[in-house]
Design a protein around this motif. Structure first.
Motif, short mmCIF file in Angstrom:
data_model
loop_
_atom_site.label_atom_id
_atom_site.label_comp_id
_atom_site.label_asym_id
_atom_site.label_seq_id
_atom_site.Cartn_x
_atom_site.Cartn_y
_atom_site.Cartn_z
N HIS A 64 0.82 -1.21 0.00
CA HIS A 64 0.00 0.00 0.00
C HIS A 64 0.86 1.27 0.00
O HIS A 64 0.41 2.32 -0.46
CB HIS A 64 -0.94 0.01 1.21
N THR A 90 -1.78 0.02 -4.70
CA THR A 90 -2.44 -1.18 -4.18
C THR A 90 -3.73 -0.80 -3.48
O THR A 90 -3.78 0.18 -2.75
CB THR A 90 -1.49 -1.91 -3.20
N ASP A 94 -7.51 -2.43 -1.49
CA ASP A 94 -8.25 -3.52 -0.87
C ASP A 94 -9.66 -3.50 -1.45
O ASP A 94 -10.29 -2.44 -1.57
CB ASP A 94 -8.31 -3.35 0.65
N SER A 130 -2.25 -9.44 -5.32
CA SER A 130 -1.07 -9.41 -4.47
C SER A 130 -0.68 -10.81 -4.03
O SER A 130 0.51 -11.11 -3.85
CB SER A 130 -1.32 -8.56 -3.23
N GLU A 153 -6.50 -8.06 -1.67
CA GLU A 153 -5.53 -7.03 -2.03
C GLU A 153 -5.10 -7.18 -3.49
O GLU A 153 -4.69 -8.26 -3.91
CB GLU A 153 -4.31 -7.11 -1.11
#
Length: 212
Positions: free
Chosen positions: A42, A47, A49, A85, A101
């Motif tokens: 992040h 990135t 969520d 991720s 993620e």
């Protein structure tokens, strides 16, 4: 760290104890819960969520949204430049991988990965000349190059040069090195990247240098 100190030692731990290596068990416990500063994806700003329709956290792995994103080796996600991720078949991802993620790599890089026609190489210098080497998956010199900075993207006209070290390492013949003059009007950006591609293929980033 407060939570881990209470869980492991029954008390909070001090900065001095951490610096002296006296509470590594507390640090290890904390790193099993959250990434230490500077190590979270992040922090790149690329990135996110994701949750959908009541499926949040670990339940997102079983959501229709995740099924759509993941179908056909993540074709739908990659069409918009996103990759997971924590793909489920990867290894060494640390504790409790997070299926919610996702990382943005850009459409060019995603198309490059799906087509398996990426160029690979290295960037040696960007000032005063742009130099390095690049080859395609077919083992041929890259055909196109471009210079990418924080403020612009410019095509590069390159001269082929010999890179006998690269040719020997990959079992190639031919000039896979390149040399180009950069447009002085671009100034000295904090960072400069070079991307390469085969003729008609997607772009892939072969290297970046910080000029600050």
């Amino acid at each position: 760290l407060r939570t881990s100190g209470l869980a492991i030692r029954g008390r909070t731990v001090s900065n001095n104890e951490i610096a002296l290596g006296l509470v590594d068990d507390v640090l290890n416990h904390a790193m099993g819960i959250a990434a230490p500063p500077g190590f979270s994806r992040h922090h790149t700003g690329l990135t996110i969520d994701v949750s959908s329709g009541g499926f949040g956290g670990f339940s997102f792995a079983n959501s229709p949204a995740n099924a759509w994103l993941s179908a056909d080796n993540y074709a739908n996600a990659m069409a918009f430049g996103w990759i997971p991720s924590y793909p489920p078949d990867a290894r060494g991802l640390g504790p409790n991988p997070e299926p919610w993620e996702w990382v943005w790599i850009g459409r060019d890089a995603a198309a490059c990965a799906r087509s398996q026609s990426c160029a690979s190489g290295a960037l040696d210098a960007t000032s005063p000349l742009v130099t390095g080497w690049a080859i395609t998956d077919a083992g041929e010199p890259a055909a196109r190059f471009r210079l990418v900075t924080a403020v612009s993207t410019e095509s590069l006209t390159v001269t082929a040069t010999a890179r006998f070290d690269v040719e020997a390492a990959y079992g190639l013949t031919g000039s896979v090195g390149f040399r180009a003059s950069r447009d002085t009007k671009l100034g000295r950006a904090n960072w400069t990247c070079v991307e390469a591609a085969e003729a008609g293929g997607p772009w892939s980033r072969i290297g970046c240098l910080d000029l600050s």
